[in-house]
Design an enzyme around this catalytic site. Structure first.
Site, short mmCIF file in Angstrom:
data_model
loop_
_atom_site.label_atom_id
_atom_site.label_comp_id
_atom_site.label_asym_id
_atom_site.label_seq_id
_atom_site.Cartn_x
_atom_site.Cartn_y
_atom_site.Cartn_z
N LYS A 192 0.60 -1.11 -0.01
CA LYS A 192 0.06 0.07 -0.09
C LYS A 192 0.89 1.12 -0.09
CE LYS A 192 -2.31 3.05 2.71
NZ LYS A 192 -2.15 4.16 1.71
N SER A 246 4.40 7.54 10.32
CA SER A 246 4.53 8.25 11.46
C SER A 246 4.46 7.32 12.75
CB SER A 246 3.49 9.15 11.40
OG SER A 246 2.32 8.65 11.44
N TYR A 256 -3.96 -2.74 15.58
CA TYR A 256 -4.85 -3.64 14.54
C TYR A 256 -4.68 -5.03 14.68
CZ TYR A 256 -5.53 0.88 11.66
OH TYR A 256 -5.96 2.19 11.43
N GLU A 268 8.88 1.36 11.16
CA GLU A 268 9.84 2.39 11.02
C GLU A 268 9.34 3.51 10.93
OE1 GLU A 268 13.06 1.49 11.21
OE2 GLU A 268 12.92 -0.53 10.43
N CYS A 303 12.94 11.07 7.68
CA CYS A 303 12.91 10.52 8.97
C CYS A 303 14.13 10.69 10.01
CB CYS A 303 12.41 9.22 9.16
SG CYS A 303 13.16 8.12 8.00
N GLU A 401 8.42 16.25 16.07
CA GLU A 401 8.86 16.32 14.46
C GLU A 401 8.32 17.04 13.62
OE1 GLU A 401 7.92 12.53 12.44
OE2 GLU A 401 9.82 12.56 11.49
P1 NAD Z 1 1.57 8.56 7.68
O1 NAD Z 1 1.91 7.64 9.01
O2 NAD Z 1 0.80 9.60 7.83
O3 NAD Z 1 1.31 7.53 6.64
C1 NAD Z 1 1.87 6.18 6.34
C2 NAD Z 1 1.16 5.20 5.68
O4 NAD Z 1 0.29 4.89 6.55
C3 NAD Z 1 0.44 5.79 4.28
O5 NAD Z 1 0.45 4.85 3.34
C4 NAD Z 1 -0.96 6.09 4.82
O6 NAD Z 1 -2.06 5.98 3.94
C5 NAD Z 1 -1.05 5.00 6.00
N1 NAD Z 1 -2.13 5.38 7.04
C6 NAD Z 1 -2.53 6.55 7.26
N2 NAD Z 1 -3.42 6.36 8.14
C7 NAD Z 1 -3.65 5.24 8.40
C8 NAD Z 1 -4.84 4.67 9.27
N3 NAD Z 1 -5.45 5.02 10.05
N4 NAD Z 1 -4.53 3.14 9.09
C9 NAD Z 1 -3.73 2.49 8.45
N5 NAD Z 1 -2.78 3.09 7.61
C10 NAD Z 1 -2.90 4.47 7.73
O7 NAD Z 1 3.20 8.80 7.34
P2 NAD Z 1 3.56 10.02 5.87
O8 NAD Z 1 2.89 11.22 6.36
O9 NAD Z 1 3.16 9.09 4.80
O10 NAD Z 1 5.25 9.89 6.15
C11 NAD Z 1 5.74 10.97 7.19
C12 NAD Z 1 6.23 9.93 8.28
O11 NAD Z 1 6.90 8.72 7.96
C13 NAD Z 1 6.92 10.79 9.51
O12 NAD Z 1 6.67 10.74 10.60
C14 NAD Z 1 8.33 10.14 9.17
O13 NAD Z 1 9.45 10.36 10.07
C15 NAD Z 1 8.15 8.69 8.96
N6 NAD Z 1 9.30 8.09 8.07
C16 NAD Z 1 9.87 6.82 8.75
C17 NAD Z 1 10.81 6.29 8.04
C18 NAD Z 1 11.98 5.45 8.76
O14 NAD Z 1 12.43 4.53 8.06
N7 NAD Z 1 11.84 5.30 10.10
C19 NAD Z 1 11.09 6.75 6.71
C20 NAD Z 1 10.27 7.55 6.04
C21 NAD Z 1 9.24 8.15 6.75
#
Ligand code: NAD
Length: 500
Positions: A192, A246, A256, A268, A303, A401
């Site tokens: 996804k 996040s 879940y 991550e 991140c 963050e």
């Molecule tokens: P996000 O958590 O909003 O979304 C990530 C994924 O989760 C997306 O595919 C989104 O559609 C899905 N998602 C959102 N809400 C959901 C729910 N209620 N149920 C199930 N799935 C859901 O994150 P983002 O805005 O896409 O990315 C930014 C974040 O990602 C930042 O916090 C960043 O630090 C983190 N990040 C971490 C790493 C790492 O390797 N540690 C790498 C890249 C980004």
């Protein structure tokens, strides 16, 4: 960057791209069963690029059934590892062959500068898939030290149906981090992508089919988190979710899992990484370059962005003047202009969020050394690289963050205080430590609570080193290196009684 094309050439490629818009299930593109779509925007123009299938529970159910059937048929899971290797290497080759198209697609849907897409994201994506492919026929199982009357075999098996849920900031690289080891190990997958950045993932799935990955083994389910994401998280027949995003949403995947089938969850998540500059440093030019690069690269939407600079009082003034010189060279604007180091923020909502943090820094009394403003160009949303001095630990810009081009500078009175400030965060993904003393480097690197500590540079390591976080930055496993293989395999003991 001599082999880069011109802005006009990249724009020409963008205009002629054939855009993948449908879900990819059982080897074919298909609309969402509900017929729903979502708009994907170009953050550099604010315009809709296209509409993408918006999947939900019904599509997740269908894709999971196909993935399960493919897994159980053995068409991929029982293929000889050397044969899986060949196909995945072919996929890496096809990604390289199509890298120009993929780089432009990545740039227009994410706002990332084309120079990064061409020189970092695409090569790293192919390299990651190739590395795991190359490794898979060299990983041995174990025989336990059980004496002559028994034979204990410890074998690793693929998990079954594995899902990865991805963020928008490194769409291709995060896909490769998961897909490389999961497919190499023999699993079937539901991917996804983030709702903002589905197209490169869909294109890679198409290339995987061309490379010879059998139908049903890789399925891509574009859609929103609340629909497609939650349906994956709660699905009773998905064996594992590897999530990058996040911390807030990462927590939901644990819930879940707890409320459904106890599927394995690896997270991550977010970070608030520091650059820590100790009192004994000498090479301020190099440090300034790394501090600036680590804070602003990818518009700070990274991140591991070192968004806190914790600097010893004795070296601060000299370092800050070099940092301010460096920032001047980070040009911001049209992501398809190869001269620009910084592109557009991912979305208007995220832009507002980052600007909100900038306002809160100002209101809390931090001093703006540079930036702090929007740059308006061509309908895109850009934020100038921003540095706040006089930041205190209690301010929001020091603790939360931001995920934007904002560097908060904190001053330490001793090296020990600098390390304590670095650890004073709920996150623990990455830290850079700058010192001229080998002993301090070793001692302090051990004291820093982070999954990766880079010394005298900014680095996440590479494909050979595990990547993941301490504390709220991660859970359950690591991406990259052979440790990623552990995420996607189960351990089985086979015990043979030889005594009779
Ligand atoms: P996000 O958590 O909003 O979304 C990530 C994924 O989760 C997306 O595919 C989104 O559609 C899905 N998602 C959102 N809400 C959901 C729910 N209620 N149920 C199930 N799935 C859901 O994150 P983002 O805005 O896409 O990315 C930014 C974040 O990602 C930042 O916090 C960043 O630090 C983190 N990040 C971490 C790493 C790492 O390797 N540690 C790498 C890249 C980004």
């Amino acid at each position: 960057m001599s082999d880069m094309l011109t802005t006009a050439e990249y724009e020409n490629i963008a205009a002629k791209l054939s855009l993948p818009t449908n879900a990819f299930i059982n080897g074919a593109f298909t609309t969402a069963q509900s017929g729903a779509t979502l708009e994907t925007l170009n953050p550099a123009t604010g315009k809709v690029i296209t509409k993408i299938a918006s999947c939900d529970q019904a599509d997740v159910d269908t894709a999971t059934d196909f993935a399960r059937k493919a897994f159980e048929s053995g068409v991929w899971s029982k293929k000889h590892p050397a044969d899986r290797k060949k196909i995945l290497i072919k996929l890496a080759d096809l990604i390289e062959k199509n890298q120009l198209e993929l780089a432009v697609l990545e740039s227009i849907e994410s706002g990332k500068p084309i120079s990064d897409c061409v020189t970092i994201d695409l090569p790293e994506t192919a390299n990651c898939i190739r590395w795991h492919a190359e490794a898979i026929d060299k990983i041995y199982d174990q025989v336990s030290p059980s004496g002559s009357e028994a034979l204990g075999l410890i074998v690793r098996e693929p998990l079954g149906v594995v899902s990865c849920v991805l963020p928008w900031n490194f769409p291709l690289m995060m896909l490769a981090f998961k897909l490389g080891p999961a497919l190499a190990a023999g699993n079937s997958m539901l991917v996804k992508p983030a709702e903002q950045t589905s197209m490169t993932t869909l294109r890679v799935a198409e290339l995987a089919k061309l490379a010879g990955v059998p139908d049903g083994v890789i399925n891509v389910i574009p859609g929103f988190g609340e629909t497609a994401g939650e349906a994956i998280g709660r699905h009773p027949d998905i064996d594992a979710v590897s999530f990058t995003g996040s911390t807030e949403v990462g927590r939901m995947f644990l819930e879940y899992s707890a409320q459904s089938n106890l599927k394995r969850v690896v997270l991550e998540c977010g970070g608030k990484a520091p650059s820590i500059v100790l009192s004994d440093v000498t090479d301020l030019d190099s440090i300034a370059e790394h501090v600036v690069g680590s804070a602003f690269w990818s518009m700070g939407q990274n991140c591991t962005a070192n968004c806190r600079l914790i600097v010893h009082r004795d070296v601060k003034e000299a370092l800050m003047s070099k940092i301010q010189e460096q920032v001047g060279s980070w040009s911001t604007g049209n992501p398809l202009d190869p001269e620009n180091a910084l592109g557009a923020m991912i979305s208007p909502e995220h832009f507002e969020r980052v600007m909100g943090f900038i306002q809160s820094g100002k209101a809390d009394g931090a001093s703006v050394l540079c930036g702090g403003n929007q740059i308006e160009e061509g309908g895109g949303i850009y934020i100038a690289p921003t540095i706040f001095d006089d930041v205190e630990v209690k301010m929001n810009i020091a603790s939360e963050e931001i995920f934007g081009p904002v560097l908060s500078v904190l001053t330490a009175n001793s090296d020990e205080e600098a390390i304590a400030m670095a650890n004073d965060t709920p996150y623990g993904l990455h830290a850079s430590l700058y010192t001229s003393n080998v002993k301090s480097a070793h001692q302090f690197a051990r004291e820093i609570q982070a999954g990766t500590v880079s010394v005298n540079c900014y680095s996440e390591g590479d494909i050979t080193t595990p990547f993941g976080g301490y504390k709220l930055s991660g859970f359950g496993g690591r991406d990259n290196s052979l440790q990623a293989h552990d995420q996607y395999t189960e351990t089985k003991t086979i015990w043979l009684d030889l005594s009779a």
